[in-house]
Design an enzyme around this catalytic site. Structure first.
Site, PDB file in Angstrom:
ATOM      1  CG  ASP A  39      -9.155 -14.151  23.294  1.00 26.81           C
ATOM      2  OD1 ASP A  39      -9.527 -15.076  24.044  1.00 26.81           O
ATOM      3  OD2 ASP A  39      -8.213 -14.277  22.491  1.00 26.81           O
ATOM      4  CG  ASP A  66      -0.345  -8.623  25.456  1.00 28.02           C
ATOM      5  OD1 ASP A  66      -0.329  -9.544  26.295  1.00 28.02           O
ATOM      6  OD2 ASP A  66       0.665  -8.264  24.813  1.00 28.02           O
ATOM      7  CG  ASN A  93     -10.718 -18.493  30.921  1.00 27.40           C
ATOM      8  OD1 ASN A  93     -10.521 -19.601  31.406  1.00 27.40           O
ATOM      9  ND2 ASN A  93     -10.890 -18.298  29.619  1.00 27.40           N
ATOM     10  CE1 TYR A 156      -1.155 -22.944  32.729  1.00 28.46           C
ATOM     11  CE2 TYR A 156      -1.520 -24.936  34.013  1.00 28.46           C
ATOM     12  CZ  TYR A 156      -2.011 -23.890  33.260  1.00 28.46           C
ATOM     13  OH  TYR A 156      -3.369 -23.779  33.055  1.00 28.46           O
ATOM     14  CE  LYS A 160      -3.403 -21.388  35.288  1.00 29.15           C
ATOM     15  NZ  LYS A 160      -4.361 -20.320  34.911  1.00 29.15           N
TER      16      LYS A 160
END
Length: 259
Positions: A39, A66, A93, A156, A160
């Protein structure tokens, strides 16, 4: 993974400190895997790692990454692989979302989203590839969204939808190494990610709209997504690849505008 392998498998989860990442790590931990919790917020990832209910000898390594920086991704894989000696499962994720319509979107923010949400997963898989070749087994699980079919905020959705295309390409290219690649498409779930930039009333309206267009009549939970991820990470999914599994109660049937 190859069912004949008896060593404890290693799962690398990006965005591990968020609500969804934490649920995925907790479930994969219960399934007996070593965890690499990656993370941008290292302290938060370490807190998740510290609270995992691990069996004797089971590892949980928190590392900073990152996902928009290629060198950072390479360092992540070097540290994770050096620590465990193998990497079996990659769960892409981590994501960012700078909301905006086509009319008012900042191209610099578009580029940042593409770097983290789409290029980053590809670079991570590229870096892990030598492990999969050596092991002749592996799993890629990419987090997408129901919006890839429903539409919505252009940047976005483009990320995806691109990640779905990447998933299918990886399924073909990695198949000779017995590596599967699949995507999980959650519906709306309450989290800091979905609440960011919205006040309580706006978020409640959006949540109510999501429930209305969901045939099963509720929001997605992190556990719903974690359970599906665990299936795709397991030997039970050995002959499943290039799929998008919608974990959204049927709301992929509804256009985004209905929310």
């Amino acid at each position: 993974m190859n069912p004949t392998v008896t060593v404890r498998p290693v799962a690398l989860v990006t965005g591990a400190a968020g609500v969804l990442g934490r649920a995925i790590c907790e479930r994969l931990c219960r399934d007996g895997m070593h965890l690499v919790l990656a993370d941008l917020n290292l302290a938060a990832a370490q807190a998740v790692a510290d609270n995992l209910d691990r069996a004797d000898g089971q590892g949980a390594l928190a590392l900073q990454v990152d996902m928009g920086d290629n060198a950072s991704i390479a360092a992540l894989v070097e540290q994770a692989g050096g620590h465990y000696g193998r990497i079996d499962v990659v769960v892409n994720n981590a994501a960012v979302n700078h909301r905006g319509s086509l009319a008012d979107f900042d191209p610099a923010l578009w580029d940042h989203m593409m770097a983290v949400n789409l290029r980053g997963p590809a670079v991570l898989c590229q870096q892990v590839l030598p492990y999969w070749k050596a092991q002749m087994s592996g799993r890629v699980i990419n987090m997408v969204s129901r919006c890839w079919v429903a539409g919505g905020p252009p940047a976005y959705v483009a990320c995806k939808a691109g990640l779905v295309g990447l998933t299918r390409s990886l399924a073909r290219e990695l198949a000779p190494y017995n590596v599967t690649a699949n995507a999980v498409a959650p519906g709306m779930l309450p989290s800091a990610f979905t609440q960011d930039g919205r006040d309580e009333a706006a978020f409640e309206r959006m949540a109510e709209g999501a429930v209305r267009v969901t045939p099963l009549g509720r929001l997605t939970t992190p556990q719903d997504v974690a359970n599906t991820t665990a299936f795709l990470a397991s030997g039970d999914s050995a002959f499943v690849t290039a799929e998008v599994i919608h974990v959204c109660g049927g709301s992929q049937l509804a256009p985004f505008g209905n929310l």
